[in-house]
Design a protein around this motif. Sequence first.
Motif, PDB file in Angstrom:
ATOM      1  N   SER A  19     -55.217 -37.305  69.350  1.00 29.48           N
ATOM      2  CA  SER A  19     -54.137 -37.884  68.478  1.00 29.48           C
ATOM      3  C   SER A  19     -53.685 -39.289  69.015  1.00 29.48           C
ATOM      4  N   THR A  31     -54.461 -43.703  60.704  1.00 30.51           N
ATOM      5  CA  THR A  31     -54.897 -42.480  61.206  1.00 30.51           C
ATOM      6  C   THR A  31     -54.865 -41.329  60.292  1.00 30.51           C
ATOM      7  N   MET A  33     -55.384 -37.314  59.305  1.00 35.51           N
ATOM      8  CA  MET A  33     -55.580 -36.025  59.936  1.00 35.51           C
ATOM      9  C   MET A  33     -57.171 -35.487  60.208  1.00 35.51           C
ATOM     10  N   ILE A  36     -58.820 -37.265  63.118  1.00 38.20           N
ATOM     11  CA  ILE A  36     -58.351 -36.537  64.222  1.00 38.20           C
ATOM     12  C   ILE A  36     -59.393 -35.144  64.515  1.00 38.20           C
ATOM     13  N   LYS A  54     -47.991 -34.010  60.426  1.00 37.58           N
ATOM     14  CA  LYS A  54     -48.485 -35.157  60.962  1.00 37.58           C
ATOM     15  C   LYS A  54     -47.328 -35.933  61.986  1.00 37.58           C
ATOM     16  N   TYR A  58     -47.176 -36.716  65.786  1.00 38.64           N
ATOM     17  CA  TYR A  58     -47.155 -37.993  66.494  1.00 38.64           C
ATOM     18  C   TYR A  58     -46.033 -37.946  67.536  1.00 38.64           C
TER      19      TYR A  58
END
Lengths: 205, 205
Positions: A19, A31, A33, A36, A54, A58
């Motif tokens: 991440s 970005t 999910m 990732i 999310k 972060y």
Amino acid sequence: MSAVNDQQDIKREKILEASYQRFLHYGYSKTTMNEIAGDLSMSKALLYYYFPDKSELYMAVMRKLASDYLKQLEDKFGHFTDLREAFLFQVNTHHEFIVNNYNFFDFFRLNEQNLPDTIWEIVGHIREAEIKLLAGAIQSEVEKDNLKPVANPIEIVEVFLDALHGIKVGGSLSYKKLNFPHKEHLDEIHNKRLLLIDIFVKGLK
Amino acid sequence: MSAVNDQQDIKREKILEASYQRFLHYGYSKTTMNEIAGDLSMSKALLYYYFPDKSELYMAVMRKLASDYLKQLEDKFGHFTDLREAFLFQVNTHHEFIVNNYNFFDFFRLNEQNLPDTIWEIVGHIREAEIKLLAGAIQSEVEKDNLKPVANPIEIVEVFLDALHGIKVGGSLSYKKLNFPHKEHLDEIHNKRLLLIDIFVKGLK
DNA sequence: ACCTGACTTTTTTAACAAAACTATCAATTT
DNA sequence: AAATTGATAGTTTTGTTAAAAAAGTCAGGT
């Protein structure tokens, strides 16, 4: 701690690392999910098994960054020969931290007006820790008679940190008046901060 | 200057005053040319006879504000007994200016990203004038031997102004509230600024 | 407990029309 | 000629809606 939980922690770490790379390279909002998950060859649903959403993901990355940053400071504090050295180390380390992770912080720029409280808890935590370290450095200098006694070291450190902050957001540079400076300005900011340190430390003697 | 042009100038002044009131009360984007015209009981078209467009009208008002503000500073500068007094006067006058016209500056917040160059010329002009006055105060103190000679007074003043700004916007209190502090914090801010001035001035001696 | 595919819900984006506003100008008054 | 205006042209903002994309959920498999 069972082996199962060790495995879980390792996987959490992997997710945080992947991440971080995505956030650092593409920023928060660009970005997904899915990306990732793709980087880790796992399903998106699994991410939600490890992290609630999310934004929490972060912030978990951010907490890790903050923790690393503070450890860097704490390892060195207590071993300075004078106050200027301590202030310099704080400013340099901070500068390095911002430069290295600049793109990561685009989350701040996007949401500018209303960021989640958790973000401010992290920022506040960093600030408290910095204040403690710097105030300790002042206290230590006072005890060594390198500095005249001071009524409230914390207040002084707060002024110092606010001043540093002001050199970031205000003034001639941030004519594009954003909360966060443009990358080209970071070095100029850094130089001004060095000048502030000289004046400030001398003013305390 | 003919009587006709005197009349024209008077009307221009009236327009500036009405516009100022609207901008101050409602901000730039929520003020329409029709409303300004209405306040003055004239047609909107007449506004365009006196000013090329809305943005130029706004900036004309801003130039007037800036001019008044700078005159306030310039009248007093050159008559200070020491540097601390000069710094204090600058701090208080600037704060008053910002607080009194807070809503007027909505324009800045709304367009944040790309403001017209003319705006930055005005802001830059104010800042340059402030820097000149404060740097002059430093120079004057150096010549009176109240201050040790200094390599670059301007750079020092820039750092000082940025630091002041940081004490207003940054720090423990209004980390969330990006732009302006709450009234309860004004005293704390003022005290911090006094502390900064003390340390700063002493650091220059 | 760990993991996924398929699904639902929410957010972002694009397109477009209506409304609001800026800006212009020919015509009129002073 | 200078000052002024109503009407109107041109532009930006706002609101609507539909499609696309992404976030987030869940029943069921290992």
